[in-house]
Structures are given as structure tokens and as C-alpha cells.
Design a protein around this motif. Sequence first.
Motif, PDB file in Angstrom:
ATOM      1  N   SER A   1       0.849  -1.182   0.000  1.00  0.00           N
ATOM      2  CA  SER A   1       0.000   0.000   0.000  1.00  0.00           C
ATOM      3  C   SER A   1       0.888   1.237   0.000  1.00  0.00           C
ATOM      4  O   SER A   1       2.052   1.174   0.374  1.00  0.00           O
ATOM      5  CB  SER A   1      -0.941  -0.004   1.207  1.00  0.00           C
ATOM      6  OG  SER A   1      -0.235   0.086   2.411  1.00  0.00           O
ATOM      7  N   PHE A   2       0.312   2.352  -0.401  1.00  0.00           N
ATOM      8  CA  PHE A   2       1.028   3.616  -0.488  1.00  0.00           C
ATOM      9  C   PHE A   2       0.288   4.651   0.347  1.00  0.00           C
ATOM     10  O   PHE A   2      -0.874   4.925   0.094  1.00  0.00           O
ATOM     11  CB  PHE A   2       1.124   4.079  -1.944  1.00  0.00           C
ATOM     12  CG  PHE A   2       1.774   3.059  -2.830  1.00  0.00           C
ATOM     13  CD1 PHE A   2       3.152   3.007  -2.948  1.00  0.00           C
ATOM     14  CD2 PHE A   2       1.018   2.140  -3.528  1.00  0.00           C
ATOM     15  CE1 PHE A   2       3.764   2.055  -3.739  1.00  0.00           C
ATOM     16  CE2 PHE A   2       1.612   1.181  -4.324  1.00  0.00           C
ATOM     17  CZ  PHE A   2       2.994   1.142  -4.431  1.00  0.00           C
ATOM     18  N   LEU A   3       0.980   5.214   1.343  1.00  0.00           N
ATOM     19  CA  LEU A   3       0.398   6.193   2.252  1.00  0.00           C
ATOM     20  C   LEU A   3       0.903   7.578   1.895  1.00  0.00           C
ATOM     21  O   LEU A   3       2.112   7.809   1.861  1.00  0.00           O
ATOM     22  CB  LEU A   3       0.799   5.857   3.692  1.00  0.00           C
ATOM     23  CG  LEU A   3       0.364   6.846   4.768  1.00  0.00           C
ATOM     24  CD1 LEU A   3      -1.115   6.667   5.073  1.00  0.00           C
ATOM     25  CD2 LEU A   3       1.192   6.657   6.021  1.00  0.00           C
ATOM     26  N   ASN A   4      -0.028   8.483   1.600  1.00  0.00           N
ATOM     27  CA  ASN A   4       0.317   9.869   1.301  1.00  0.00           C
ATOM     28  C   ASN A   4      -0.339  10.762   2.351  1.00  0.00           C
ATOM     29  O   ASN A   4      -1.531  11.073   2.253  1.00  0.00           O
ATOM     30  CB  ASN A   4      -0.169  10.248  -0.105  1.00  0.00           C
ATOM     31  CG  ASN A   4       0.143  11.693  -0.440  1.00  0.00           C
ATOM     32  OD1 ASN A   4       1.064  12.281   0.094  1.00  0.00           O
ATOM     33  ND2 ASN A   4      -0.647  12.262  -1.333  1.00  0.00           N
ATOM     34  N   PRO A   5       0.425  11.173   3.393  1.00  0.00           N
ATOM     35  CA  PRO A   5      -0.155  12.042   4.413  1.00  0.00           C
ATOM     36  C   PRO A   5      -0.621  13.365   3.805  1.00  0.00           C
ATOM     37  O   PRO A   5       0.061  13.962   2.974  1.00  0.00           O
ATOM     38  CB  PRO A   5       1.005  12.268   5.383  1.00  0.00           C
ATOM     39  CG  PRO A   5       1.939  11.127   5.152  1.00  0.00           C
ATOM     40  CD  PRO A   5       1.817  10.823   3.679  1.00  0.00           C
ATOM     41  N   LEU A   6      -1.793  13.804   4.230  1.00  0.00           N
ATOM     42  CA  LEU A   6      -2.359  15.060   3.744  1.00  0.00           C
ATOM     43  C   LEU A   6      -2.296  16.162   4.788  1.00  0.00           C
ATOM     44  O   LEU A   6      -2.438  17.334   4.450  1.00  0.00           O
ATOM     45  CB  LEU A   6      -3.810  14.840   3.299  1.00  0.00           C
ATOM     46  CG  LEU A   6      -4.017  13.789   2.205  1.00  0.00           C
ATOM     47  CD1 LEU A   6      -5.506  13.557   1.977  1.00  0.00           C
ATOM     48  CD2 LEU A   6      -3.321  14.200   0.924  1.00  0.00           C
ATOM     49  N   THR A   7      -2.132  15.785   6.066  1.00  0.00           N
ATOM     50  CA  THR A   7      -2.043  16.762   7.152  1.00  0.00           C
ATOM     51  C   THR A   7      -0.947  16.337   8.116  1.00  0.00           C
ATOM     52  O   THR A   7      -0.493  15.187   8.105  1.00  0.00           O
ATOM     53  CB  THR A   7      -3.369  16.872   7.926  1.00  0.00           C
ATOM     54  OG1 THR A   7      -3.670  15.592   8.494  1.00  0.00           O
ATOM     55  CG2 THR A   7      -4.505  17.341   7.049  1.00  0.00           C
ATOM     56  N   ASP A   8      -0.554  17.250   8.977  1.00  0.00           N
ATOM     57  CA  ASP A   8       0.433  16.993  10.020  1.00  0.00           C
ATOM     58  C   ASP A   8      -0.319  16.638  11.302  1.00  0.00           C
ATOM     59  O   ASP A   8      -1.009  17.491  11.874  1.00  0.00           O
ATOM     60  CB  ASP A   8       1.292  18.248  10.222  1.00  0.00           C
ATOM     61  CG  ASP A   8       2.340  18.094  11.299  1.00  0.00           C
ATOM     62  OD1 ASP A   8       2.282  17.105  12.082  1.00  0.00           O
ATOM     63  OD2 ASP A   8       3.221  18.962  11.369  1.00  0.00           O
ATOM     64  N   PRO A   9      -0.208  15.375  11.786  1.00  0.00           N
ATOM     65  CA  PRO A   9      -0.986  14.970  12.956  1.00  0.00           C
ATOM     66  C   PRO A   9      -0.594  15.684  14.247  1.00  0.00           C
ATOM     67  O   PRO A   9      -1.336  15.623  15.219  1.00  0.00           O
ATOM     68  CB  PRO A   9      -0.733  13.469  13.051  1.00  0.00           C
ATOM     69  CG  PRO A   9       0.567  13.265  12.370  1.00  0.00           C
ATOM     70  CD  PRO A   9       0.613  14.299  11.265  1.00  0.00           C
ATOM     71  N   THR A  10       0.533  16.371  14.256  1.00  0.00           N
ATOM     72  CA  THR A  10       0.895  17.136  15.456  1.00  0.00           C
ATOM     73  C   THR A  10       0.152  18.459  15.513  1.00  0.00           C
ATOM     74  O   THR A  10       0.176  19.133  16.534  1.00  0.00           O
ATOM     75  CB  THR A  10       2.416  17.399  15.515  1.00  0.00           C
ATOM     76  OG1 THR A  10       2.798  18.237  14.416  1.00  0.00           O
ATOM     77  CG2 THR A  10       3.200  16.093  15.498  1.00  0.00           C
TER      78      THR A  10
END
Length: 113
Positions: A1-10
Motif C-alpha cells: 500500500s502507499f500512504l500519502n499524508p495530507l495533514t500533520d498529525p501534530t
Amino acid sequence: SFLNPLTDPTKTVFLANVTFSPACRNNWHIHHAKSGGGQLLLCTDGLGWYQEAGKPAQALHPGDVVTIPAEVKHWHGAAPGSAMTHISICEETEPGKVVEWLEPVTDSQYAGR
């Protein structure tokens, strides 16, 4: 799978665009939270599957939304003949402990959805 973060969880709720190759699935896992938390899946493309432990799997089609409460053991991934993309939304209510990754979904579990 390929994960592309869209936001900063911090800084905010964590959103990621996740694409699974045909027949690819993640391990069983649990999103922990003292309150709130859990995960939302918004299927945007292809055909996939979502399953909670002890329940039958449900198909995922574009436009489908799955609400997964905190503390529920589950997996999700693509169908055998199709890639699948979803937006994953997770709220980190306990810093540093968003998800607990567990054992792989076996081929027989996947085939017996």
C-alpha cells in the motif's frame, strides 16, 4: 500500500490518502483512544474490503464511508482484482499511541471474507 499524508498529525486531525494494490491489505489493527478517536475511511476509487473481528467483511465502493470506533480490531484493503484508494481520517487522542498494529490477515481469512 502507499500512504500519502495530507495533514500533520501534530497540528490537526490526521488525513492520509491510502492506495492499496490489488489483493493488498493491512494487518489487523486497533485505534486506541480514551475518548473519541477511532478512524473514518472514505473510499474514493476501486473496490476494497473492510472487516471487524468477529463480523463478516463489507465491500467498499467509491463514495462509501466507514466509521470505525476506537478499540475495534479491524483490517481494510483492496479486492483481489482491483486497486482501492481511501482517505483515512484519524484523531490522535492519546499522543504517541494512535494505532496498534497486530498480526497479518492470513490468506485464508482474506479469501473467506
